[in-house]
Design a protein around this motif. Structure first.
Motif, mmCIF file in Angstrom:
data_model
loop_
_atom_site.group_PDB
_atom_site.id
_atom_site.type_symbol
_atom_site.label_atom_id
_atom_site.label_comp_id
_atom_site.label_asym_id
_atom_site.label_seq_id
_atom_site.Cartn_x
_atom_site.Cartn_y
_atom_site.Cartn_z
ATOM 1 N N VAL A 1 66.634 -12.905 1.446
ATOM 2 C CA VAL A 1 65.698 -12.766 0.332
ATOM 3 C C VAL A 1 66.201 -11.679 -0.613
ATOM 4 C CG1 VAL A 1 63.644 -13.592 1.529
ATOM 5 C CG2 VAL A 1 64.262 -11.187 1.668
ATOM 6 N N HIS A 2 65.871 -11.834 -1.899
ATOM 7 C CA HIS A 2 66.352 -10.915 -2.934
ATOM 8 C C HIS A 2 65.252 -10.709 -3.963
ATOM 9 C CE1 HIS A 2 70.444 -11.686 -1.355
ATOM 10 N NE2 HIS A 2 69.949 -12.895 -1.145
ATOM 11 N N VAL A 3 65.289 -9.563 -4.604
ATOM 12 C CA VAL A 3 64.344 -9.284 -5.686
ATOM 13 C C VAL A 3 65.133 -8.801 -6.892
ATOM 14 C CG1 VAL A 3 63.934 -6.915 -4.852
ATOM 15 C CG2 VAL A 3 62.283 -7.979 -6.386
ATOM 16 N N GLY A 4 64.713 -9.221 -8.073
ATOM 17 C CA GLY A 4 65.399 -8.815 -9.295
ATOM 18 C C GLY A 4 64.417 -8.576 -10.420
ATOM 19 N N GLY A 5 64.901 -7.891 -11.440
ATOM 20 C CA GLY A 5 64.086 -7.592 -12.619
ATOM 21 C C GLY A 5 64.896 -6.804 -13.616
#
Length: 450
Positions: free
Chosen positions: A226-230
């Protein structure tokens, strides 16, 4: 209507009545359908039960005839429904907009179950859940929110440029799924991801990328992951993640990693923080050298301790006017007059919407901050502050002692205020007893005089 021509006063009254009637008249609705209690089960609950065959998403406004806010919101929701029907929002399923009067026969029981006494209440029924609207009741916001909560919960991305574009627009979570994985395990992971997305439809965006396609392969590393970006301004620092088969662990990871390591609290993001229902370890500080040094150490500590995914970390600047308003409303023990140097505390809002916070003037050594120290603070009844009467009395006592420690004048105020409060409480109690039991009070006074 008949208005006597020989009476100016009567003519004025008649005109005023006509004006009131015109003001209260509701324009014909274009897209909202009135729903009866008999139809509610069939058209709303059965349709929005979460089955794979759900083809229509029902949107219901619960209202009362006497509710002025309801009368104002109805045409706004109707306008939003019209704009959606005209195709201004793409990728939406078929939607049905309903008005449900809680005053009609059988309506009270349904409204008690779904909205209580909060009117108007606008809800979207999909995937076995009711999603409640909690934003300004105007057409353009209605339309935006309806788009958010009725779109596909998880969308597939294949190209790296797609993921880059998504990150530039805002916060986004990505699940990479392996091509060679057992069907049961893959379905379990995707199912957990779907449920997380449904829980956060109006706030977060969830995507999936399958191994063997450009995006998943360009990220590299073991799968599933899982990954998170912004945007870079979000300063995200995602923690490591394992146990994709555990929905609760996935939820904790998403809750923690939607924020930067230390959240700069303000009235605008307060709701997002408390909605996680996680405890937030918070540093109160001003704009001075001592506070700057404490904040720097606190940020290092937060990066070290947040990997446990149990707590959020935040800072609150008491030099900021909007932050002072937030403190005054939510955390009165931390008004600047009672604060001496940087101070830490922990707060949490439960599913019942009630705020609890734990504080102790001795909980101020940022360098010694540890999970054990936090747990010890939260186990202390003396440190706990909530909305109970016992904690209100505790708040008065604490505030008085802290105020009295500043100066002789403050000490005098600190002694006088609680004494005055106690006197008024006793006097009010005696007055109440006298009103409820006048004869008993009179007999007691007679015996005393004898």
């Amino acid at each position: 209507m008949f208005c006597p021509s020989n009476s100016r006063w009567a003519l004025s009254c008649c005109c005023l009545v006509v004006a009131w009637a015109a003001e209260d008249a509701v324009a014909p609705l274009k897209a909202l359908e009135t729903l009866t209690a008999f139809e509610f089960e069939e058209k709303v609950l059965q349709v929005g039960n979460g089955s794979e065959s759900q083809k229509v998403v029902p949107i219901v406004m619960f209202h009362q005839p006497w509710c002025e806010h309801c009368r104002n919101a109805i045409p706004e929701l109707d306008q939003a429904a019209v704009s959606i029907a005209e195709g201004k929002y793409a990728m939406l399923p078929a939607l049905k907009f309903y008005l449900f009067s809680c005053a009609e026969a059988g309506g009270k029981e349904i409204c008690d179950l779904h909205c209580g006494t909060s009117f108007p209440s606008i809800m979207v029924f999909r995937d076995g859940r009711a999603i409640k609207y909690n934003r300004p009741r105007v057409a353009n916001v209605f339309a935006w929110w309806i788009y958010r909560v009725t779109r596909p919960a998880v969308m597939e991305l294949s190209e790296k440029t797609d993921w880059d574009g998504v990150q530039q627009r805002g916060l986004a979570f990505l699940l990479r799924v392996p091509a060679k994985h057992s069907k049961v395990e893959t379905e379990l992971i995707l199912g957990n991801w779907q449920q997380l997305a449904l829980d956060s439809l109006d706030k977060l965006d969830f995507f999936v990328a399958f191994e063997g396609k450009e995006l998943a392969d360009s990220i590299g590393g073991p799968v599933p992951s899982v990954h998170v970006g912004g945007p870079a301004s979000y300063q995200l620092e995602p923690t490591a993640f394992e146990a994709l088969e555990d929905e609760e662990v996935m939820k904790e990871w998403v809750q923690i990693n939607q924020f930067e390591p230390v959240i700069a609290l303000n009235p605008y993001n307060w709701g997002d923080v408390v909605s996680t229902e996680l405890a937030a370890i918070t540093l109160l500080h001003a704009n001075d050298e001592e506070a700057a040094a404490a904040l720097k150490v606190f940020q290092l500590k937060a990066r070290e301790l947040r990997t446990g995914r149990k707590y959020l970390f935040a800072s609150l600047n008491v030099s900021d006017e909007e932050s002072r308003m937030l403190i005054s409303k939510k955390l009165p023990l931390f008004t600047p007059a009672l604060l001496q140097g940087p101070q830490m505390f922990v707060f949490q809002e439960g599913s019942d919407g009630k705020l609890v916070y734990w504080e102790d003037p001795k909980f101020n050594r940022v360098l010694d901050l540890s999970i054990l120290e936090v747990e010890s603070l939260m186990a202390s009844e003396e440190a706990k502050q909530d909305q109970s009467w016992e904690c209100w009395a505790k708040h008065i006592r604490k505030a008085s002692v802290r105020l009295g420690s500043h100066s002789p004048r403050s000490l005098a105020v600190a002694v006088a205020v609680p004494a005055l409060v106690l006197y008024l409480m006793v006097k009010s109690s005696m007055a109440l007893v006298g009103a409820l039991f006048p004869a008993a009070l009179q007999d007691a006074s007679s015996k005393k005089s004898k």
